[in-house]
Design a protein around this motif. Structure first.
Motif, PDB file in Angstrom:
ATOM      1  N   VAL A   8       0.844  -1.199   0.000  1.00  0.00           N
ATOM      2  CA  VAL A   8       0.000   0.000   0.000  1.00  0.00           C
ATOM      3  C   VAL A   8       0.880   1.250   0.000  1.00  0.00           C
ATOM      4  O   VAL A   8       0.612   2.218  -0.714  1.00  0.00           O
ATOM      5  CB  VAL A   8      -0.977  -0.001   1.208  1.00  0.00           C
ATOM      6  N   ALA A   9       1.975   1.216   0.776  1.00  0.00           N
ATOM      7  CA  ALA A   9       2.896   2.369   0.815  1.00  0.00           C
ATOM      8  C   ALA A   9       3.522   2.596  -0.559  1.00  0.00           C
ATOM      9  O   ALA A   9       3.580   3.724  -1.055  1.00  0.00           O
ATOM     10  CB  ALA A   9       3.987   2.130   1.850  1.00  0.00           C
ATOM     11  N   ALA A  10       3.987   1.513  -1.196  1.00  0.00           N
ATOM     12  CA  ALA A  10       4.704   1.639  -2.472  1.00  0.00           C
ATOM     13  C   ALA A  10       3.785   2.039  -3.626  1.00  0.00           C
ATOM     14  O   ALA A  10       4.211   2.706  -4.563  1.00  0.00           O
ATOM     15  CB  ALA A  10       5.402   0.329  -2.797  1.00  0.00           C
ATOM     16  N   LEU A  11       2.517   1.635  -3.549  1.00  0.00           N
ATOM     17  CA  LEU A  11       1.590   1.901  -4.660  1.00  0.00           C
ATOM     18  C   LEU A  11       0.973   3.296  -4.601  1.00  0.00           C
ATOM     19  O   LEU A  11       0.244   3.693  -5.487  1.00  0.00           O
ATOM     20  CB  LEU A  11       0.477   0.841  -4.675  1.00  0.00           C
ATOM     21  N   ALA A  15       6.509   7.601   1.947  1.00  0.00           N
ATOM     22  CA  ALA A  15       7.936   7.339   2.203  1.00  0.00           C
ATOM     23  C   ALA A  15       8.323   5.960   1.665  1.00  0.00           C
ATOM     24  O   ALA A  15       7.568   4.997   1.832  1.00  0.00           O
ATOM     25  CB  ALA A  15       8.212   7.410   3.700  1.00  0.00           C
ATOM     26  N   PRO A  16       9.500   5.844   1.012  1.00  0.00           N
ATOM     27  CA  PRO A  16       9.907   4.547   0.444  1.00  0.00           C
ATOM     28  C   PRO A  16      10.133   3.492   1.525  1.00  0.00           C
ATOM     29  O   PRO A  16      10.561   3.792   2.638  1.00  0.00           O
ATOM     30  CB  PRO A  16      11.234   4.866  -0.259  1.00  0.00           C
ATOM     31  N   THR A  31      15.105  -6.466   2.051  1.00  0.00           N
ATOM     32  CA  THR A  31      15.444  -5.037   2.007  1.00  0.00           C
ATOM     33  C   THR A  31      14.489  -4.308   1.067  1.00  0.00           C
ATOM     34  O   THR A  31      13.773  -4.946   0.287  1.00  0.00           O
ATOM     35  CB  THR A  31      16.878  -4.825   1.477  1.00  0.00           C
ATOM     36  N   GLY A  32      14.524  -2.985   1.128  1.00  0.00           N
ATOM     37  CA  GLY A  32      13.695  -2.168   0.253  1.00  0.00           C
ATOM     38  C   GLY A  32      13.993  -2.423  -1.213  1.00  0.00           C
ATOM     39  O   GLY A  32      13.086  -2.455  -2.052  1.00  0.00           O
ATOM     40  N   MET A  41       9.629  -0.987   7.734  1.00  0.00           N
ATOM     41  CA  MET A  41      10.304   0.286   8.004  1.00  0.00           C
ATOM     42  C   MET A  41      10.282   1.169   6.760  1.00  0.00           C
ATOM     43  O   MET A  41      10.702   0.739   5.689  1.00  0.00           O
ATOM     44  CB  MET A  41      11.760   0.006   8.418  1.00  0.00           C
ATOM     45  N   GLN A  42       9.734   2.379   6.933  1.00  0.00           N
ATOM     46  CA  GLN A  42       9.748   3.350   5.830  1.00  0.00           C
ATOM     47  C   GLN A  42      10.670   4.501   6.215  1.00  0.00           C
ATOM     48  O   GLN A  42      10.654   4.948   7.356  1.00  0.00           O
ATOM     49  CB  GLN A  42       8.343   3.905   5.592  1.00  0.00           C
ATOM     50  N   VAL A  43      11.450   4.969   5.254  1.00  0.00           N
ATOM     51  CA  VAL A  43      12.385   6.060   5.541  1.00  0.00           C
ATOM     52  C   VAL A  43      12.251   7.151   4.488  1.00  0.00           C
ATOM     53  O   VAL A  43      12.352   6.881   3.287  1.00  0.00           O
ATOM     54  CB  VAL A  43      13.852   5.544   5.570  1.00  0.00           C
ATOM     55  N   ASP A  44      12.004   8.373   4.947  1.00  0.00           N
ATOM     56  CA  ASP A  44      11.925   9.518   4.024  1.00  0.00           C
ATOM     57  C   ASP A  44      13.304   9.857   3.486  1.00  0.00           C
ATOM     58  O   ASP A  44      14.302   9.698   4.191  1.00  0.00           O
ATOM     59  CB  ASP A  44      11.365  10.741   4.761  1.00  0.00           C
TER      60      ASP A  44
END
Length: 371
Positions: free
Chosen positions: A195-198, A203-204, A355-356, A222-225
């Motif tokens: 949901v975050a990525a789409l 934040a990635p 990882t991301g 974990m999301q990091v700006d």
């Protein structure tokens, strides 16, 4: 009368030793607002404060005595203490920004042996919102981890892991999840990440893990700006709520059943939605009206509502509405991308931590490759 006597003695010594600095820590213990003398005129704390006010009167630069004081509760101080001529300059010590965090990490890193390729800015970005003490703890945890693993210096990996230790607690190796639970947690976490990525303006994703932690988390995303963030737009806040509901939406979509795993997400989403309505004026129904005030912002910032019961009921309804809308949006995104949800959750289930970069690689891979 001991407090007043000690204040007199303190200033007497300061004048004798001038030039010097007098520093009073936690000034709110003696500098609280006077409450109209309801304890009678002989209140010990009031006498101490009066003596302090008297001593500070008539101070000027020529005396060579500088008075500093610190407090976490500036709003509780007596106005007479803050008038010009007494404590007339306020310096808020906020949480460090990105550059501040990098510098603090470097200071503490001088005490331990580090590998040559350590990138402090990556660690500082990951530790957004950390205080100076937490950053010192991150360096300390990295050194301990390096020693435990028999290395002579702390590496980038040690530092990254220690950020997670400070944020989420140690890995709880003895908590073994059943395969069904592990699969549920996999889908839950990938639900958040997808949901975050789409969504744009989100934040990635930096890391997804399903290793339980001592904080009680069974996994986390974990999301990091990329840079420092001081303002949040309405869209960003809505996207964040959608991301928080993504875990529960994934459980519902795949298993047609929901679990207790989303309790922290629900708490955070509710807090955000309530702030949007009652503090940030982001609902068309109430417009730019503050429905709650924040007290002692330096001590966690408790908020108290300042509106009628009818308005509170309306706020609750509006908060529920905002979260439901974002939950539906998250569900829609996951339904549309269900094959990717299965693919990434399967990969996470097998690897436990991704990882991301790995996450984005699988996400951007054309579906034909799996045939």
């Amino acid at each position: 009368g001991m407090g007043a006597a000690k204040v007199r003695d303190l200033f007497k010594q300061a004048n004798e030793k001038a030039p010097c600095i007098v520093f009073i820590d936690e000034i709110d213990t003696i500098g609280k607002k006077r409450d109209g003398g309801q304890y009678g005129g002989n209140d010990e704390r009031e006498q101490t404060l009066n003596q302090l006010l008297t001593e500070m009167d008539g101070f000027d630069g020529s005396k060579g005595v500088v008075i500093l004081a610190a407090t976490n509760r500036p709003e509780s101080l007596d106005p007479a203490l803050l008038r010009p001529g007494r404590f007339d300059r306020r310096i808020p010590v906020e949480l460090p920004d990105l550059q501040g965090r990098i510098d603090i990490l470097k200071v503490h890193a001088q005490k331990i042996k580090l590998a040559g390729n350590v990138d402090f800015s990556a660690i500082a970005r990951t530790a957004a919102g950390a205080s100076g003490a937490e950053l010192a703890n991150i360096i300390n945890e990295a050194a301990l981890r390096a020693v435990r693993l028999g290395r002579s210096c702390a590496t980038q990996e040690d530092l990254m892991e220690s950020v997670e230790v400070v944020i989420a607690g140690y890995q709880k190796k003895n908590r073994v999840l059943s395969n069904k639970e592990k699969l549920t947690v996999s889908y839950h976490e990938v639900g958040h990440a997808l949901v975050a990525a789409l969504q744009s303006q989100s934040a990635p994703v930096q890391k997804i893990t399903i290793i339980p932690r001592t904080s009680g988390a069974l996994g986390y995303t974990m999301q990091v700006d990329e840079g420092e963030h001081y303002l949040m737009t309405k869209t960003e806040m809505e996207n964040k709520i959608a991301t928080l509901t993504g875990g529960r939406a994934a459980e519902k979509l795949i298993f047609h059943e929901i679990t207790t795993g989303a309790s922290n997400d629900i708490e955070q989403a509710t807090k955000l939605a309530r702030s949007m309505v009652s503090r940030f004026g982001m609902s068309s129904e109430f417009g730019m009206v503050a429905m709650e005030t924040v007290q002692s912002q330096y001590l966690g910032g408790d908020a108290s509502l300042t509106c009628s019961m009818e308005t509170q009921t309306k706020i609750d309804k509006k908060v529920t509405e905002i979260i439901q809308t974002q939950y539906d949006k998250a569900m829609q995104l996951l339904q549309t991308n269900q094959p990717k949800l299965h693919e990434i959750a399967k990969y996470l289930y097998e690897h436990e931590t991704i990882t991301g970069e790995e996450f984005m690689q699988i996400l951007n891979r054309p579906m034909i490759e799996q045939q």
